[in-house]
Design a protein around this motif. Structure first.
Motif, PDB file in Angstrom:
ATOM      1  N   VAL A 132       0.854  -1.186   0.000  1.00  0.00           N
ATOM      2  CA  VAL A 132       0.000   0.000   0.000  1.00  0.00           C
ATOM      3  C   VAL A 132       0.891   1.238   0.000  1.00  0.00           C
ATOM      4  O   VAL A 132       1.661   1.452   0.930  1.00  0.00           O
ATOM      5  CB  VAL A 132      -0.921   0.022   1.236  1.00  0.00           C
ATOM      6  N   GLY A 133       0.796   2.033  -1.050  1.00  0.00           N
ATOM      7  CA  GLY A 133       1.597   3.239  -1.119  1.00  0.00           C
ATOM      8  C   GLY A 133       1.612   3.813  -2.511  1.00  0.00           C
ATOM      9  O   GLY A 133       1.655   3.060  -3.499  1.00  0.00           O
ATOM     10  N   PRO A 134       1.567   5.131  -2.647  1.00  0.00           N
ATOM     11  CA  PRO A 134       1.572   5.754  -3.976  1.00  0.00           C
ATOM     12  C   PRO A 134       2.949   5.676  -4.626  1.00  0.00           C
ATOM     13  O   PRO A 134       3.983   5.683  -3.954  1.00  0.00           O
ATOM     14  CB  PRO A 134       1.201   7.218  -3.680  1.00  0.00           C
ATOM     15  N   VAL A 135       2.967   5.575  -5.947  1.00  0.00           N
ATOM     16  CA  VAL A 135       4.218   5.545  -6.698  1.00  0.00           C
ATOM     17  C   VAL A 135       4.679   6.983  -6.922  1.00  0.00           C
ATOM     18  O   VAL A 135       4.025   7.756  -7.609  1.00  0.00           O
ATOM     19  CB  VAL A 135       4.038   4.820  -8.047  1.00  0.00           C
ATOM     20  N   GLU A 136       5.809   7.313  -6.321  1.00  0.00           N
ATOM     21  CA  GLU A 136       6.386   8.649  -6.490  1.00  0.00           C
ATOM     22  C   GLU A 136       7.495   8.636  -7.535  1.00  0.00           C
ATOM     23  O   GLU A 136       7.743   9.628  -8.194  1.00  0.00           O
ATOM     24  CB  GLU A 136       6.926   9.150  -5.148  1.00  0.00           C
ATOM     25  N   ASP A 137       8.167   7.484  -7.655  1.00  0.00           N
ATOM     26  CA  ASP A 137       9.243   7.344  -8.629  1.00  0.00           C
ATOM     27  C   ASP A 137       9.019   6.042  -9.404  1.00  0.00           C
ATOM     28  O   ASP A 137       9.227   4.953  -8.863  1.00  0.00           O
ATOM     29  CB  ASP A 137      10.594   7.311  -7.912  1.00  0.00           C
ATOM     30  N   PRO A 138       8.580   6.130 -10.656  1.00  0.00           N
ATOM     31  CA  PRO A 138       8.273   4.920 -11.447  1.00  0.00           C
ATOM     32  C   PRO A 138       9.451   3.963 -11.582  1.00  0.00           C
ATOM     33  O   PRO A 138       9.264   2.757 -11.697  1.00  0.00           O
ATOM     34  CB  PRO A 138       7.870   5.494 -12.813  1.00  0.00           C
ATOM     35  N   ARG A 139      10.687   4.474 -11.561  1.00  0.00           N
ATOM     36  CA  ARG A 139      11.857   3.605 -11.712  1.00  0.00           C
ATOM     37  C   ARG A 139      11.977   2.641 -10.539  1.00  0.00           C
ATOM     38  O   ARG A 139      12.271   1.455 -10.730  1.00  0.00           O
ATOM     39  CB  ARG A 139      13.120   4.452 -11.828  1.00  0.00           C
ATOM     40  N   TRP A 140      11.726   3.138  -9.329  1.00  0.00           N
ATOM     41  CA  TRP A 140      11.832   2.277  -8.158  1.00  0.00           C
ATOM     42  C   TRP A 140      10.609   1.380  -8.028  1.00  0.00           C
ATOM     43  O   TRP A 140      10.695   0.260  -7.518  1.00  0.00           O
ATOM     44  CB  TRP A 140      12.057   3.119  -6.901  1.00  0.00           C
ATOM     45  N   ALA A 141       9.464   1.864  -8.493  1.00  0.00           N
ATOM     46  CA  ALA A 141       8.278   1.004  -8.520  1.00  0.00           C
ATOM     47  C   ALA A 141       8.502  -0.181  -9.447  1.00  0.00           C
ATOM     48  O   ALA A 141       8.138  -1.320  -9.138  1.00  0.00           O
ATOM     49  CB  ALA A 141       7.060   1.809  -8.960  1.00  0.00           C
ATOM     50  N   SER A 142       9.125   0.088 -10.604  1.00  0.00           N
ATOM     51  CA  SER A 142       9.419  -0.983 -11.553  1.00  0.00           C
ATOM     52  C   SER A 142      10.383  -1.995 -10.954  1.00  0.00           C
ATOM     53  O   SER A 142      10.245  -3.209 -11.155  1.00  0.00           O
ATOM     54  CB  SER A 142      10.015  -0.376 -12.835  1.00  0.00           C
ATOM     55  N   ARG A 143      11.334  -1.503 -10.176  1.00  0.00           N
ATOM     56  CA  ARG A 143      12.313  -2.395  -9.549  1.00  0.00           C
ATOM     57  C   ARG A 143      11.646  -3.327  -8.535  1.00  0.00           C
ATOM     58  O   ARG A 143      11.960  -4.509  -8.459  1.00  0.00           O
ATOM     59  CB  ARG A 143      13.389  -1.552  -8.870  1.00  0.00           C
ATOM     60  N   ILE A 144      10.700  -2.790  -7.765  1.00  0.00           N
ATOM     61  CA  ILE A 144       9.988  -3.606  -6.784  1.00  0.00           C
ATOM     62  C   ILE A 144       9.120  -4.645  -7.492  1.00  0.00           C
ATOM     63  O   ILE A 144       9.070  -5.813  -7.106  1.00  0.00           O
ATOM     64  CB  ILE A 144       9.121  -2.719  -5.860  1.00  0.00           C
ATOM     65  N   ARG A 145       8.437  -4.211  -8.543  1.00  0.00           N
ATOM     66  CA  ARG A 145       7.557  -5.140  -9.273  1.00  0.00           C
ATOM     67  C   ARG A 145       8.354  -6.282  -9.904  1.00  0.00           C
ATOM     68  O   ARG A 145       7.863  -7.414 -10.005  1.00  0.00           O
ATOM     69  CB  ARG A 145       6.783  -4.370 -10.345  1.00  0.00           C
ATOM     70  N   THR A 146       9.574  -5.994 -10.321  1.00  0.00           N
ATOM     71  CA  THR A 146      10.411  -7.041 -10.917  1.00  0.00           C
ATOM     72  C   THR A 146      10.725  -8.133  -9.900  1.00  0.00           C
ATOM     73  O   THR A 146      10.807  -9.321 -10.242  1.00  0.00           O
ATOM     74  CB  THR A 146      11.720  -6.423 -11.448  1.00  0.00           C
ATOM     75  N   LEU A 147      10.897  -7.753  -8.650  1.00  0.00           N
ATOM     76  CA  LEU A 147      11.215  -8.715  -7.595  1.00  0.00           C
ATOM     77  C   LEU A 147       9.989  -9.488  -7.115  1.00  0.00           C
ATOM     78  O   LEU A 147      10.115 -10.564  -6.544  1.00  0.00           O
ATOM     79  CB  LEU A 147      11.829  -7.992  -6.383  1.00  0.00           C
TER      80      LEU A 147
END
Length: 285
Positions: free
Chosen positions: A173-188
């Motif tokens: 739960v949390g808003p995406v402020e930086d898409p690059r780091w969101a993408s990194r989390i989703r990859t894991l």
């Protein structure tokens, strides 16, 4: 008392309205020793007004987290804002004992100037709405998904733990402020991790109500607000919580079962989440 609220939106948009508000007020009460409080305290001094500043987290922190410098006091130039603010303010309120210690140690503030006033959480707000039931999920609350919180809130630890519990649905739960780091989390993240985005107001409260286990893996906390919010659900039925950064959460709970300072933190997180999933860990505010 008559209170006027000022929402700071940067120097260009807010400085002139802030000058008017400080001139109008007898006392300037500021949250966090950052740029907005810096201006408010300087103006209060110039106009002969009183000022109170609440320190709340990264404004007075100075930590190195796996090489990442966390907190304004970890940066020589940025440190000038909280330093000047806290020195010139008439009174400082810290949100926990550990937060108070950081104000004194990192900024050289006399102890008698800093009092502790813990955050308060309204049980009338954090209550279960009709029709909202637990869905068996493990949830983690992150203020924003960005570079800083990658090092502080450890979302990588949470999503990696999910791969060891494929029968449990995990929510971030949390808003995406930086898409690059969101993408990194989703990859894991394995398939049993769901990213629900930011939640505010009633939507956020309902998300807490659905969660069976609330986790807050964190390298550093001044208070641990999402844990406290989740703990209120003990009033409404079993809702275990996993505060995994207890050295800085002395105001919340002390639980000897939880410790992320181990060789395999993601494995320890798995064990604790699995133990918590169907039982309550008793905690008191």
């Amino acid at each position: 008392y008559e209170v006027r609220t000022h929402n700071f939106h940067g120097t260009g948009r807010s400085l002139i309205p802030l000058i008017r508000d400080v001139l109008w007020a007898d006392i300037a009460f500021c949250w966090f020793a950052k740029l907005d409080a810096f201006y408010a305290v300087l103006l209060s001094r110039a106009f002969g007004k009183r000022s109170v500043v609440v320190t709340g987290g990264d404004d007075v922190a100075n930590h190195s987290l796996k090489g990442y410098k966390y907190g304004l006091c970890a940066h020589p130039l940025k440190r000038l804002f909280p330093k000047t603010t806290c020195v010139l303010a008439d009174r400082l309120l810290a949100v926990s004992q550990s937060n108070r210690a950081e104000v004194i140690e990192n900024l050289g503030i006399p102890p008698q100037k800093v009092s502790v006033v813990y955050h308060g959480f309204d049980p009338g707000v954090y209550c279960r709405a009709p029709g909202v039931q637990k869905d068996g999920t493990a949830g983690i609350v992150i203020a924003q998904i960005n570079r800083e919180n990658w090092f502080v809130k450890r979302p990588d630890l949470f999503v990696q733990a999910a791969s060891h519990l494929p029968h449990v649905l995990f929510k971030v739960v949390g808003p995406v402020e930086d898409p690059r780091w969101a993408s990194r989390i989703r990859t894991l993240a394995p398939s049993n991790v769901q990213f629900v985005g930011g939640r505010l107001g009633r939507d956020y409260v309902d998300e807490l109500a659905r969660t069976t286990v609330l986790a807050q893996p964190s390298e550093w906390e001044s208070f641990g607000s999402s844990v406290a919010e989740g703990m209120l659900w003990l009033r409404a039925g079993p809702n275990p919580n996993l505060p995994s950064q207890l050295p800085k959460c002395e105001n919340l709970a002390r639980n000897p079962h939880i410790n992320l300072e181990v060789a395999s933190p993601e494995f320890r997180c798995v064990l604790e989440l699995e133990k918590c999933h169907d039982k309550v860990i008793p905690m008191t505010l």
